[in-house]
Write an enzyme that holds these catalytic residues in place. Sequence first.
Site, PDB file in Angstrom:
ATOM      1  N   ARG A 164       0.926  -1.229  -0.047  1.00 48.60           N
ATOM      2  CA  ARG A 164       0.031  -0.047   0.139  1.00 48.60           C
ATOM      3  C   ARG A 164       0.801   1.151   0.089  1.00 48.60           C
ATOM      4  NH1 ARG A 164      -2.872  -3.861  -0.622  1.00 48.60           N
ATOM      5  NH2 ARG A 164      -4.588  -4.281   0.478  1.00 48.60           N
ATOM      6  N   SER A 238     -10.585   0.285   3.327  1.00 44.64           N
ATOM      7  CA  SER A 238      -9.809   0.071   4.595  1.00 44.64           C
ATOM      8  C   SER A 238      -9.353   1.282   4.841  1.00 44.64           C
ATOM      9  CB  SER A 238      -8.780  -0.907   4.432  1.00 44.64           C
ATOM     10  OG  SER A 238      -9.216  -2.049   3.834  1.00 44.64           O
ATOM     11  N   GLU A 335      -4.537   4.595   6.076  1.00 42.37           N
ATOM     12  CA  GLU A 335      -4.226   4.165   4.378  1.00 42.37           C
ATOM     13  C   GLU A 335      -4.951   5.177   3.820  1.00 42.37           C
ATOM     14  OE1 GLU A 335      -4.865   0.168   3.004  1.00 42.37           O
ATOM     15  OE2 GLU A 335      -6.129   1.020   1.513  1.00 42.37           O
TER      16      GLU A 335
END
Length: 339
Positions: A164, A238, A335
């Site tokens: 990520r 998320s 994130e």
Amino acid sequence: MELIENYALKSLNTFGIDVYAQWFGACRSLNDWQSYLQFAADKGKPVFILGGGSNVLFTRNVEGILLRNEIPGISCTNEDEDFVYLRAGAGENWHTFVMYCVENGYGGVENLSLIPGSVGAGPMQNIGAYGVELKDVFYGLRALHRETLEIHEFGLADCEFDYRSSVFKTKWKDRFVILDVHFRLRKKPVLNTSYGAIEDELVRMGCDTPNLKAVSDAVIAIRTSKLPNPAQIGNAGSFFKNPSIPQEHYEQLKQNYPGMPAYPSTQTGYVKTAAGWLIEQCGWKGYRKADYGVHKNQALVLVNYGKASGSEIYNLSSEIMASVNEKFGIDLEREVNVY
Ligand code: FAD
Ligand code: NAP
């Protein structure tokens, strides 16, 4: 060039946060980007870049100019016996691109079906799901330097893709606009069904000889059943990354929490654990206050039930981070990109 003043962003971010951009412009070509960025520099206005708005949390109105990437197009640049090379404009919808590949029998992105957002944002955090990451099919990209207005070509090594993450979230943060992305896809697909849920779904579908379409359908079915649809409940997927922790720390925690999940990490001597599990253990799953909360089926997803503000969701994320730290000694990292 057309800038619109006081532009509502509620429908342009999947959290559905009701904020405004001081000025809004849509960029459909390199020329648009160069003109708008030059204009912003001349006027001393800050610029915010938006794709599909599915990985951003607005905690305030956007000052200056918000530019939305709408560069279209999918084209084949080359092919050989084993691979086909496709270039996609940054403004193409990611899932549309995946469907184009699946329909044409080009393998590599089927596990990334139904991820919201644009092609151009994909490399930003090296989007990933079900055991596949964008880096696995990445061949290169072209990006415009936001100050010099020069085009730079980035190869795989230049992007420093990680879990990520990429160079565009780290050392080159806010320096480039991604214009288009070049992919290398397999003409003889190698399916990746190692992620348990896909195997289970294929069995449920009665599919014993899977192909690209079947894997894509399985991923779509799992995602549709588990994740809140942003069209119904505001969210950005998320909210936190899955944290990697030192192996020793994991061994200590496992004594008290034998069910604690652990997966291989990209860092040697570390294991990746599941942020959703940690948050659930802290009692947050299904939490709701006013119009914001934690999704009832997936503790990693923070939600806006209607009129929540970005600050309320941000403050909730801080409370969650504090409680995970207190219980497990683990620091979660957001994130989602917070503005
Ligand atoms: P935006 O939210 O518009 O932008 C994200 C960031 O990238 C911002 O900082 C923005 O300034 C910057 N940016 C956008 N485009 C450009 C560009 N062309 N050049 C430079 N900077 C740019 N992510 C995953 O990795 N895996 C998943 O499985 C996944 N599932 C999701 C499920 C749901 C329901 C939702 C809502 C989100 C999910 N996400 C997932 C997160 C999100 O879809 C991805 O991160 C996606 O790539 C974001 O694309 P976007 O165009 O919406 O980016
Ligand atoms: P899940 O299958 O319930 O698994 C929970 C977590 O455990 C995931 O985050 C995943 O990490 C990890 N995991 C499970 N099986 C794994 C394996 N075989 N190998 C390595 N890691 C494993 O997760 P989910 O929430 O339903 O999501 C399914 C997939 O879609 C995941 O890959 C997830 O990343 C992706 N997704 C991402 C977002 C986002 O916004 N970033 C939103 C929804 C779904 P990984 O996340 O590293 O895979």
